[in-house]
Structure formats: C-alpha cells, structure tokens
Design a protein around this motif. Structure first.
Motif, PDB file in Angstrom:
ATOM      1  N   THR A  21      53.425  80.526  32.690  1.00 54.91           N
ATOM      2  CA  THR A  21      52.387  79.611  32.226  1.00 54.91           C
ATOM      3  C   THR A  21      53.058  78.617  31.290  1.00 54.91           C
ATOM      4  O   THR A  21      53.242  78.902  30.113  1.00 54.91           O
ATOM      5  CB  THR A  21      51.266  80.383  31.492  1.00 54.91           C
ATOM      6  OG1 THR A  21      50.769  81.389  32.365  1.00 54.91           O
ATOM      7  CG2 THR A  21      50.134  79.458  31.092  1.00 54.91           C
ATOM      8  N   PRO A  22      53.464  77.462  31.823  1.00 57.08           N
ATOM      9  CA  PRO A  22      54.154  76.489  30.979  1.00 57.08           C
ATOM     10  C   PRO A  22      53.220  75.893  29.921  1.00 57.08           C
ATOM     11  O   PRO A  22      52.023  75.765  30.149  1.00 57.08           O
ATOM     12  CB  PRO A  22      54.614  75.414  31.958  1.00 57.08           C
ATOM     13  CG  PRO A  22      53.834  75.626  33.202  1.00 57.08           C
ATOM     14  CD  PRO A  22      53.320  77.024  33.201  1.00 57.08           C
ATOM     15  N   ALA A  23      53.781  75.561  28.778  1.00 62.06           N
ATOM     16  CA  ALA A  23      53.014  74.914  27.711  1.00 62.06           C
ATOM     17  C   ALA A  23      52.588  73.520  28.155  1.00 62.06           C
ATOM     18  O   ALA A  23      53.253  72.891  28.980  1.00 62.06           O
ATOM     19  CB  ALA A  23      53.868  74.830  26.449  1.00 62.06           C
ATOM     20  N   ALA A  24      51.483  73.039  27.611  1.00 60.00           N
ATOM     21  CA  ALA A  24      51.008  71.689  27.923  1.00 60.00           C
ATOM     22  C   ALA A  24      52.113  70.685  27.657  1.00 60.00           C
ATOM     23  O   ALA A  24      52.828  70.774  26.658  1.00 60.00           O
ATOM     24  CB  ALA A  24      49.785  71.359  27.079  1.00 60.00           C
ATOM     25  N   GLY A  25      52.287  69.749  28.571  1.00 58.45           N
ATOM     26  CA  GLY A  25      53.294  68.712  28.414  1.00 58.45           C
ATOM     27  C   GLY A  25      54.671  69.084  28.938  1.00 58.45           C
ATOM     28  O   GLY A  25      55.576  68.267  28.924  1.00 58.45           O
ATOM     29  N   THR A  26      54.831  70.314  29.406  1.00 57.09           N
ATOM     30  CA  THR A  26      56.114  70.750  29.945  1.00 57.09           C
ATOM     31  C   THR A  26      56.452  69.946  31.201  1.00 57.09           C
ATOM     32  O   THR A  26      55.592  69.730  32.049  1.00 57.09           O
ATOM     33  CB  THR A  26      56.065  72.250  30.310  1.00 57.09           C
ATOM     34  OG1 THR A  26      55.807  72.998  29.135  1.00 57.09           O
ATOM     35  CG2 THR A  26      57.375  72.720  30.927  1.00 57.09           C
ATOM     36  N   VAL A  27      57.700  69.516  31.313  1.00 61.19           N
ATOM     37  CA  VAL A  27      58.171  68.796  32.495  1.00 61.19           C
ATOM     38  C   VAL A  27      59.310  69.595  33.107  1.00 61.19           C
ATOM     39  O   VAL A  27      60.252  69.981  32.417  1.00 61.19           O
ATOM     40  CB  VAL A  27      58.660  67.372  32.129  1.00 61.19           C
ATOM     41  CG1 VAL A  27      59.251  66.679  33.346  1.00 61.19           C
ATOM     42  CG2 VAL A  27      57.527  66.560  31.536  1.00 61.19           C
ATOM     43  N   LYS A  28      59.205  69.863  34.397  1.00 58.89           N
ATOM     44  CA  LYS A  28      60.252  70.593  35.118  1.00 58.89           C
ATOM     45  C   LYS A  28      60.615  69.795  36.361  1.00 58.89           C
ATOM     46  O   LYS A  28      59.768  69.129  36.946  1.00 58.89           O
ATOM     47  CB  LYS A  28      59.779  71.987  35.502  1.00 58.89           C
ATOM     48  CG  LYS A  28      59.511  72.871  34.302  1.00 58.89           C
ATOM     49  CD  LYS A  28      59.337  74.306  34.703  1.00 58.89           C
ATOM     50  CE  LYS A  28      59.231  75.208  33.504  1.00 58.89           C
ATOM     51  NZ  LYS A  28      60.463  75.345  32.753  1.00 58.89           N
ATOM     52  N   THR A  29      61.867  69.883  36.758  1.00 55.58           N
ATOM     53  CA  THR A  29      62.352  69.179  37.936  1.00 55.58           C
ATOM     54  C   THR A  29      62.849  70.191  38.949  1.00 55.58           C
ATOM     55  O   THR A  29      63.576  71.126  38.592  1.00 55.58           O
ATOM     56  CB  THR A  29      63.499  68.218  37.549  1.00 55.58           C
ATOM     57  OG1 THR A  29      63.020  67.307  36.566  1.00 55.58           O
ATOM     58  CG2 THR A  29      63.992  67.446  38.765  1.00 55.58           C
ATOM     59  N   PHE A  30      62.456  70.003  40.202  1.00 60.66           N
ATOM     60  CA  PHE A  30      62.853  70.903  41.281  1.00 60.66           C
ATOM     61  C   PHE A  30      63.325  70.078  42.472  1.00 60.66           C
ATOM     62  O   PHE A  30      62.881  68.941  42.658  1.00 60.66           O
ATOM     63  CB  PHE A  30      61.676  71.782  41.708  1.00 60.66           C
ATOM     64  CG  PHE A  30      61.140  72.659  40.614  1.00 60.66           C
ATOM     65  CD1 PHE A  30      61.788  73.829  40.260  1.00 60.66           C
ATOM     66  CD2 PHE A  30      59.988  72.308  39.930  1.00 60.66           C
ATOM     67  CE1 PHE A  30      61.304  74.639  39.238  1.00 60.66           C
ATOM     68  CE2 PHE A  30      59.491  73.099  38.913  1.00 60.66           C
ATOM     69  CZ  PHE A  30      60.153  74.270  38.571  1.00 60.66           C
ATOM     70  N   PRO A  31      64.182  70.658  43.317  1.00 59.79           N
ATOM     71  CA  PRO A  31      64.629  69.948  44.522  1.00 59.79           C
ATOM     72  C   PRO A  31      63.515  69.905  45.566  1.00 59.79           C
ATOM     73  O   PRO A  31      62.530  70.641  45.479  1.00 59.79           O
ATOM     74  CB  PRO A  31      65.809  70.787  45.009  1.00 59.79           C
ATOM     75  CG  PRO A  31      65.502  72.168  44.515  1.00 59.79           C
ATOM     76  CD  PRO A  31      64.803  71.975  43.195  1.00 59.79           C
ATOM     77  N   LYS A  32      63.682  69.057  46.561  1.00 59.25           N
ATOM     78  CA  LYS A  32      62.721  69.001  47.667  1.00 59.25           C
ATOM     79  C   LYS A  32      62.710  70.342  48.394  1.00 59.25           C
ATOM     80  O   LYS A  32      63.678  71.088  48.362  1.00 59.25           O
ATOM     81  CB  LYS A  32      63.087  67.888  48.634  1.00 59.25           C
ATOM     82  CG  LYS A  32      62.865  66.516  48.047  1.00 59.25           C
ATOM     83  CD  LYS A  32      63.161  65.433  49.043  1.00 59.25           C
ATOM     84  CE  LYS A  32      62.920  64.078  48.398  1.00 59.25           C
ATOM     85  NZ  LYS A  32      63.205  62.982  49.312  1.00 59.25           N
ATOM     86  N   GLY A  33      61.580  70.626  49.055  1.00 59.39           N
ATOM     87  CA  GLY A  33      61.457  71.850  49.829  1.00 59.39           C
ATOM     88  C   GLY A  33      60.882  73.011  49.051  1.00 59.39           C
ATOM     89  O   GLY A  33      60.935  74.150  49.504  1.00 59.39           O
TER      90      GLY A  33
END
Length: 67
Positions: A21-33
């Motif tokens: 459960t990420p905190a509000a405003g959390t930004v994460k980057t993931f690859p396609k797929g």
C-alpha cells in the motif's frame, strides 16, 4: 481523499515486482509488459510514455490492467 490502495504489480512472467500500500504521492516506474491489480482504482494513476497520469477506474473498484 481517495485513501490508500493495496496494489500488486507483476511482470510478464507473473513475478511480483511490487506489492503493498504505497503512501499518497508515491511514484514508481516499471517497464512495459506489467500488470497492475489494485483495490481502489481511483486512487492509482498510471502514466504511459510520459502522458498525464489517469486513474485506473472508479473509487472502490478492484481492477487489473496490463500495460
């Protein structure tokens, strides 16, 4: 306030790359797929290829989407 949302991100082979459960405003980057499953779709915004972030769905809606 949309509140927190449990979220699971899996890669193309089904391996969990994020779960919690990420905190509000959390930004994460993931690859396609990847596949995102979340318990409150309105609380999770997704941006693809630099486009503005869009909610995955409605408040309280459980959704699974693949990007």
């Amino acid at each position: 306030d949309l509140g927190p949302s449990w979220t699971r991100v899996t890669d193309g082979s089904g391996r969990i790359v994020f779960e919690g459960t990420p905190a509000a405003g959390t930004v994460k980057t993931f690859p396609k797929g990847i596949t995102i499953r979340t318990g409150n779709a309105a609380a999770v915004k997704v941006s693809v290829d630099g486009a503005p972030g869009q909610p995955l769905g409605q408040s309280g809606q459980v959704v699974t989407r693949t990007f």
